[in-house]
Design an enzyme around this catalytic site. Structure first.
Site, PDB file in Angstrom:
ATOM      1  N   ASP A 133      39.224 136.213  46.881  1.00  0.00           N
ATOM      2  CA  ASP A 133      40.303 135.626  46.077  1.00  0.00           C
ATOM      3  C   ASP A 133      41.325 136.663  45.617  1.00  0.00           C
ATOM      4  O   ASP A 133      42.416 136.304  45.180  1.00  0.00           O
ATOM      5  CB  ASP A 133      39.720 134.926  44.836  1.00  0.00           C
ATOM      6  CG  ASP A 133      38.819 133.768  45.228  1.00  0.00           C
ATOM      7  OD1 ASP A 133      39.144 133.083  46.197  1.00  0.00           O
ATOM      8  OD2 ASP A 133      37.794 133.560  44.560  1.00  0.00           O
ATOM      9  N   ARG A 182      35.767 139.341  53.838  1.00  0.00           N
ATOM     10  CA  ARG A 182      36.851 138.344  53.967  1.00  0.00           C
ATOM     11  C   ARG A 182      38.128 138.910  53.363  1.00  0.00           C
ATOM     12  O   ARG A 182      39.226 138.699  53.869  1.00  0.00           O
ATOM     13  CB  ARG A 182      36.457 137.033  53.273  1.00  0.00           C
ATOM     14  CG  ARG A 182      35.258 136.342  53.897  1.00  0.00           C
ATOM     15  CD  ARG A 182      34.766 135.209  53.031  1.00  0.00           C
ATOM     16  NE  ARG A 182      34.348 135.659  51.712  1.00  0.00           N
ATOM     17  CZ  ARG A 182      34.003 134.863  50.712  1.00  0.00           C
ATOM     18  NH1 ARG A 182      34.023 133.545  50.883  1.00  0.00           N
ATOM     19  NH2 ARG A 182      33.629 135.352  49.542  1.00  0.00           N
ATOM     20  N   THR A 228      30.015 145.325  35.271  1.00  0.00           N
ATOM     21  CA  THR A 228      30.039 144.565  36.518  1.00  0.00           C
ATOM     22  C   THR A 228      29.082 145.169  37.540  1.00  0.00           C
ATOM     23  O   THR A 228      29.138 146.368  37.798  1.00  0.00           O
ATOM     24  CB  THR A 228      31.462 144.608  37.116  1.00  0.00           C
ATOM     25  OG1 THR A 228      32.371 144.518  36.047  1.00  0.00           O
ATOM     26  CG2 THR A 228      31.704 143.496  38.097  1.00  0.00           C
ATOM     27  N   LEU A 250      35.347 130.856  37.719  1.00  0.00           N
ATOM     28  CA  LEU A 250      34.493 131.939  38.216  1.00  0.00           C
ATOM     29  C   LEU A 250      34.226 131.776  39.714  1.00  0.00           C
ATOM     30  O   LEU A 250      33.705 132.668  40.369  1.00  0.00           O
ATOM     31  CB  LEU A 250      33.160 131.975  37.455  1.00  0.00           C
ATOM     32  CG  LEU A 250      33.247 132.307  35.967  1.00  0.00           C
ATOM     33  CD1 LEU A 250      31.857 132.500  35.385  1.00  0.00           C
ATOM     34  CD2 LEU A 250      34.111 133.533  35.692  1.00  0.00           C
ATOM     35  N   HIS A 251      34.601 130.600  40.246  1.00  0.00           N
ATOM     36  CA  HIS A 251      34.388 130.346  41.688  1.00  0.00           C
ATOM     37  C   HIS A 251      35.772 130.209  42.329  1.00  0.00           C
ATOM     38  O   HIS A 251      36.607 131.110  42.210  1.00  0.00           O
ATOM     39  CB  HIS A 251      33.503 129.101  41.828  1.00  0.00           C
ATOM     40  CG  HIS A 251      33.020 128.796  43.210  1.00  0.00           C
ATOM     41  ND1 HIS A 251      32.933 129.728  44.213  1.00  0.00           N
ATOM     42  CD2 HIS A 251      32.581 127.626  43.772  1.00  0.00           C
ATOM     43  CE1 HIS A 251      32.461 129.176  45.316  1.00  0.00           C
ATOM     44  NE2 HIS A 251      32.255 127.882  45.076  1.00  0.00           N
ATOM     45  N   SER A 255      29.976 125.686  45.171  1.00  0.00           N
ATOM     46  CA  SER A 255      30.465 124.508  45.905  1.00  0.00           C
ATOM     47  C   SER A 255      29.482 124.074  46.983  1.00  0.00           C
ATOM     48  O   SER A 255      29.232 122.867  47.182  1.00  0.00           O
ATOM     49  CB  SER A 255      31.840 124.786  46.514  1.00  0.00           C
ATOM     50  OG  SER A 255      31.845 125.992  47.240  1.00  0.00           O
ATOM     51  N   HIS A 299      31.242 140.006  42.204  1.00  0.00           N
ATOM     52  CA  HIS A 299      30.620 138.952  43.010  1.00  0.00           C
ATOM     53  C   HIS A 299      29.169 138.805  42.595  1.00  0.00           C
ATOM     54  O   HIS A 299      28.518 139.785  42.250  1.00  0.00           O
ATOM     55  CB  HIS A 299      30.705 139.271  44.513  1.00  0.00           C
ATOM     56  CG  HIS A 299      30.572 138.052  45.355  1.00  0.00           C
ATOM     57  ND1 HIS A 299      29.356 137.540  45.710  1.00  0.00           N
ATOM     58  CD2 HIS A 299      31.515 137.220  45.875  1.00  0.00           C
ATOM     59  CE1 HIS A 299      29.547 136.446  46.434  1.00  0.00           C
ATOM     60  NE2 HIS A 299      30.856 136.231  46.550  1.00  0.00           N
ATOM     61  N   HIS A 359      29.877 130.360  52.979  1.00  0.00           N
ATOM     62  CA  HIS A 359      29.443 131.619  52.380  1.00  0.00           C
ATOM     63  C   HIS A 359      27.998 131.461  51.950  1.00  0.00           C
ATOM     64  O   HIS A 359      27.672 131.575  50.782  1.00  0.00           O
ATOM     65  CB  HIS A 359      30.355 131.997  51.198  1.00  0.00           C
ATOM     66  CG  HIS A 359      30.515 133.466  51.037  1.00  0.00           C
ATOM     67  ND1 HIS A 359      30.323 134.128  49.851  1.00  0.00           N
ATOM     68  CD2 HIS A 359      30.857 134.415  51.938  1.00  0.00           C
ATOM     69  CE1 HIS A 359      30.549 135.428  50.025  1.00  0.00           C
ATOM     70  NE2 HIS A 359      30.879 135.623  51.285  1.00  0.00           N
TER      71      HIS A 359
HETATM   72  N1  NMX Z   1      36.016 141.638  35.233  1.00  0.00           N
HETATM   73  C1  NMX Z   1      35.424 141.944  34.055  1.00  0.00           C
HETATM   74  N2  NMX Z   1      34.104 141.788  33.827  1.00  0.00           N
HETATM   75  C2  NMX Z   1      33.364 141.347  34.855  1.00  0.00           C
HETATM   76  C3  NMX Z   1      33.901 141.060  36.105  1.00  0.00           C
HETATM   77  C4  NMX Z   1      35.278 141.210  36.277  1.00  0.00           C
HETATM   78  N3  NMX Z   1      35.886 140.917  37.425  1.00  0.00           N
HETATM   79  N4  NMX Z   1      32.912 140.658  36.932  1.00  0.00           N
HETATM   80  C5  NMX Z   1      31.789 140.679  36.198  1.00  0.00           C
HETATM   81  N5  NMX Z   1      32.057 141.089  34.946  1.00  0.00           N
HETATM   82  C6  NMX Z   1      31.130 141.172  33.826  1.00  0.00           C
HETATM   83  C7  NMX Z   1      30.473 139.806  33.646  1.00  0.00           C
HETATM   84  O1  NMX Z   1      31.325 138.925  32.918  1.00  0.00           O
HETATM   85  C8  NMX Z   1      29.209 140.171  32.943  1.00  0.00           C
HETATM   86  O2  NMX Z   1      29.506 140.409  31.582  1.00  0.00           O
HETATM   87  P1  NMX Z   1      28.449 139.973  30.418  1.00  0.00           P
HETATM   88  O3  NMX Z   1      27.238 140.813  30.671  1.00  0.00           O
HETATM   89  O4  NMX Z   1      29.162 140.307  29.168  1.00  0.00           O
HETATM   90  O5  NMX Z   1      28.176 138.525  30.602  1.00  0.00           O
HETATM   91  C9  NMX Z   1      28.840 141.508  33.584  1.00  0.00           C
HETATM   92  O6  NMX Z   1      30.055 142.030  34.138  1.00  0.00           O
HETATM   93  C10 NMX Z   1      27.817 141.400  34.683  1.00  0.00           C
HETATM   94  O7  NMX Z   1      28.260 140.462  35.630  1.00  0.00           O
HETATM   95  P2  NMX Z   1      27.765 140.550  37.145  1.00  0.00           P
HETATM   96  O8  NMX Z   1      26.291 140.394  37.161  1.00  0.00           O
HETATM   97  O9  NMX Z   1      28.353 141.725  37.818  1.00  0.00           O
HETATM   98  O10 NMX Z   1      28.484 139.270  37.796  1.00  0.00           O
HETATM   99  P3  NMX Z   1      27.968 137.767  37.862  1.00  0.00           P
HETATM  100  O11 NMX Z   1      27.062 137.631  39.032  1.00  0.00           O
HETATM  101  O12 NMX Z   1      27.448 137.293  36.557  1.00  0.00           O
HETATM  102  O13 NMX Z   1      29.336 136.997  38.126  1.00  0.00           O
HETATM  103  C11 NMX Z   1      31.472 136.649  39.095  1.00  0.00           C
HETATM  104  C12 NMX Z   1      30.013 137.079  39.353  1.00  0.00           C
HETATM  105  C13 NMX Z   1      32.176 136.508  40.428  1.00  0.00           C
HETATM  106  C14 NMX Z   1      31.459 135.275  38.408  1.00  0.00           C
HETATM  107  C15 NMX Z   1      32.150 137.709  38.208  1.00  0.00           C
HETATM  108  O14 NMX Z   1      32.183 138.943  38.894  1.00  0.00           O
HETATM  109  C16 NMX Z   1      33.543 137.322  37.762  1.00  0.00           C
HETATM  110  O15 NMX Z   1      33.681 136.637  36.742  1.00  0.00           O
HETATM  111  N6  NMX Z   1      34.612 137.742  38.529  1.00  0.00           N
HETATM  112  C17 NMX Z   1      35.964 137.329  38.233  1.00  0.00           C
HETATM  113  C18 NMX Z   1      36.195 135.903  38.727  1.00  0.00           C
HETATM  114  C19 NMX Z   1      36.247 135.858  40.237  1.00  0.00           C
HETATM  115  O16 NMX Z   1      36.900 136.643  40.895  1.00  0.00           O
HETATM  116  N7  NMX Z   1      35.549 134.850  40.814  1.00  0.00           N
HETATM  117  C20 NMX Z   1      35.633 134.614  42.252  1.00  0.00           C
HETATM  118  C21 NMX Z   1      34.323 134.796  43.006  1.00  0.00           C
HETATM  119  C22 NMX Z   1      34.550 134.531  44.487  1.00  0.00           C
HETATM  120  N8  NMX Z   1      34.759 133.116  44.779  1.00  0.00           N
HETATM  121  O17 NMX Z   1      35.623 132.782  45.553  1.00  0.00           O
HETATM  122  O18 NMX Z   1      34.056 132.238  44.257  1.00  0.00           O
HETATM  123  C1  MLT Z   2      32.281 131.874  47.909  1.00  0.00           C
HETATM  124  O1  MLT Z   2      32.995 132.006  48.905  1.00  0.00           O
HETATM  125  O2  MLT Z   2      31.591 130.843  47.741  1.00  0.00           O
HETATM  126  C2  MLT Z   2      32.313 132.921  46.850  1.00  0.00           C
HETATM  127  O3  MLT Z   2      32.468 134.190  47.354  1.00  0.00           O
HETATM  128  C3  MLT Z   2      31.244 132.808  45.815  1.00  0.00           C
HETATM  129  C4  MLT Z   2      29.833 133.054  46.241  1.00  0.00           C
HETATM  130  O4  MLT Z   2      29.513 133.326  47.383  1.00  0.00           O
HETATM  131  O5  MLT Z   2      28.976 132.989  45.325  1.00  0.00           O
END
Ligand code: NMX
Ligand code: MLT
Length: 489
Positions: A426, A377, A418, A321-322, A292, A368, A286
């Site tokens: 996921d 995906r 968000t 978060l990943h 990772s 994301h 990705h």
């Molecule tokens: N639910 C609730 N709040 C969210 C979510 C969500 N799914 N996604 C983002 N936010 C919040 C985030 O915590 C942040 O809050 P604060 O300003 O209080 O810190 C705000 O929205 C802005 O975040 P973004 O800029 O949209 O997202 P960021 O780039 O920081 O993070 C993730 C991306 C993927 C870490 C975040 O969307 C998240 O925590 N998602 C849930 C966990 C998840 O599904 N992770 C898997 C990603 C894919 N993978 O395979 O790695």
């Molecule tokens: C991944 O597959 O690595 C996730 O979607 C997270 C990312 O691309 O930042």
């Protein structure tokens, strides 16, 4: 002029403040949603309450306020090439790494050497009795940019099978770990231990010319990819079946995913094997910025061997978060299923989602860091499920995932924080494993880790072939950020 108090030795605090905030909220999320069983004894070190911690607790609020004010006042200012917001915000959006196999478009999603997922599904070779692209064909494509022929891939699958058995010392090491140790910790330990047989580390000690680095890196990468199914299956056996021999064996005529499925011995359904092929191909790469991939690249840039480099990548993948989101999603969906009535309506789902957000937790599987549309995906896995009535129509957990995916984007949009309210991969991967009887959620990220090897290791070979240097960006303390922004005000 900036007015927030700036006293104190900022250098060390800028290192500590952010991880502390994240760690506490993630722990709370996991505990509230579905507590994990903890069998290990807790030492007093885990609950240390030293004088230093007290001092820190006093300083943190002030530092948080300072950070907030800097973002507000200077966020759009540039320091060198990048903005203060990017410097403070996880380098979001900044292009600063070479990664050849795949590139992400925020709207259309991942492309592998310019090809969409659907194009890869059509182009890449399949198994004789299978409808999905083979993940080892994806590795071949990522590494070479060329579509392998079916006969090339058959030979490559056989090579992986030939190299697939774990060395005795690694099996013994895994047997010594507590079966309750998180499977991701186990696999990162096992992968790191394989460096005992690293060709790269050995030849480097013998005096390897820089131009030749890529070759033993390639050998180690193939050896590691080959052994990951056996390692994951061994961990599964130890964690969930009281140890001993795994139920299946490696066949020279089977592809990588079929061997993985046989070693796991969870389902004899050919659909499960095809699902695994798709899953392993889709999760492989990705681009380079995800945790990772980036961790593998960073550690590899110090010329750590591929085993140590990918072990670091796995440790990054283990964050909620990943990659750990795959486990969190299913826990979340199952806890939702318990909390809502059997004859639930969309209103019940919506209320559960709001309750989650309002209690300060994230909705796992949504959002994301780089995508701004639903993850293709996710769509590929939904299409796979859509073609199978046993899943799409008759699996109640899958139905709940589907219905949630229709409601959550609206809730997250209304919540307004968000940047991307859409489902990521996921959101659905775990429920498909669950459907086929792989119900141990803590194992889901291990399957992700088997797959993720193919992208970062392909790139690591190129890092060495191109002689990319050690990665060493500069950092700044908060005081320097402020000082730089104030110059010329
Ligand atoms: N639910 C609730 N709040 C969210 C979510 C969500 N799914 N996604 C983002 N936010 C919040 C985030 O915590 C942040 O809050 P604060 O300003 O209080 O810190 C705000 O929205 C802005 O975040 P973004 O800029 O949209 O997202 P960021 O780039 O920081 O993070 C993730 C991306 C993927 C870490 C975040 O969307 C998240 O925590 N998602 C849930 C966990 C998840 O599904 N992770 C898997 C990603 C894919 N993978 O395979 O790695
Ligand atoms: C991944 O597959 O690595 C996730 O979607 C997270 C990312 O691309 O930042």
């Amino acid at each position: 002029m900036f007015s927030v108090c700036r006293s104190g030795p900022s250098g060390s605090l800028s290192v500590f403040a952010q991880p502390l905030i994240r760690a506490s909220s993630c722990t709370a999320t996991a505990a509230l949603l579905c507590p994990l069983p903890r069998h290990a004894s807790r030492t007093s070190a885990r609950h240390s309450s030293t004088e230093l911690k007290r001092v820190l607790r006093e300083i943190i609020p002030e530092k948080r306020n300072l950070l907030r004010s800097v973002k507000k006042e200077y966020g759009d200012k540039h320091i060198g090439e990048i903005t203060v917001n990017s410097l403070l915000g996880g380098m979001r959006g900044q292009k600063s790494m070479l990664w050849d196999g795949s590139q992400l478009d925020p709207i259309s999603g991942i492309r592998f050497h310019g090809k969409t997922i659907v194009e890869c599904q059509a182009l890449l070779p399949k198994a004789d009795k299978g409808g999905e692209m083979l993940p080892e064909a994806m590795f071949w494509f990522l590494l070479s940019g060329k579509v392998p022929t079916t006969s090339e891939i058959r030979a490559f699958s056989t090579e992986l099978a030939d190299k697939g058995t774990l060395p005795e010392y690694v099996s013994t090491l895994l047997d010594c770990l507590p079966p309750t140790l998180h499977p991701m910790t186990q696999i990162s330990i096992g992968v790191a231990a394989l460096n005992h047989e690293s060709e790269f580390a050995y030849r480097y000690q013998q005096g390897l010319a820089k131009a030749d680095y890529w070759e033993p890196t390639f050998d180690d990468a193939i050896n590691l990819i080959a052994k990951l199914p056996a390692m994951a299956a061994k961990i599964y056996q130890n964690a969930y079946r009281r140890g001993g021999r795994v139920p299946g064996s490696i066949s020279r005529t089977a592809d990588w995913a079929l061997n993985f499925s046989n070693l796991l011995g969870i389902s004899s359904d050919p659909d499960f094997v095809d699902f695994l092929r798709l899953y392993l191909a889709l999760h492989g790469d990705h681009e380079g910025g995800n945790v990772s991939a980036h961790a593998t690249h960073l550690v590899g840039s110090a010329l750590s061997d591929p085993y140590l480099s990918y072990s670091a990548g796995l440790q990054g993948l283990a964050g909620p978060l990943h990659g750990l989101a795959a486990q969190e999603v299913l826990r979340f969906i199952l806890s939702m299923k318990d909390a809502i009535p059997p004859d639930y309506t969309p209103h019940h789902i919506e209320r559960f989602l709001w309750d989650t957000i309002n209690s300060g937790r994230v909705i796992p599987g949504y959002g994301h860091a780089a995508l701004r549309q639903p993850d293709p995906r996710f769509e590929a896995l939904m299409t796979y499920a859509g073609g199978r009535p046993a899943i799409a129509q008759h699996d109640p957990v899958f139905r709940l995932v589907l219905e949630t995916s229709e409601i959550a984007p609206r809730v997250l949009t209304a919540h307004g924080k968000t940047r991307s309210p859409f489902p990521n991969v996921d959101a659905v991967s775990g429920v498909l494993m669950h459907h086929f009887g792989l119900t141990q959620t803590m194992f889901y990220t291990v399957a992700f880790g088997v797959s993720r090897s193919i992208g970062p290791l392909a790139q690591l070979i190129w890092d060495r072939a191109l002689g990319l240097p050690i990665e060493r960006p500069r950092s700044m303390c908060l005081q320097s950020v402020i000082a730089s922004c104030e110059v010329g005000q």
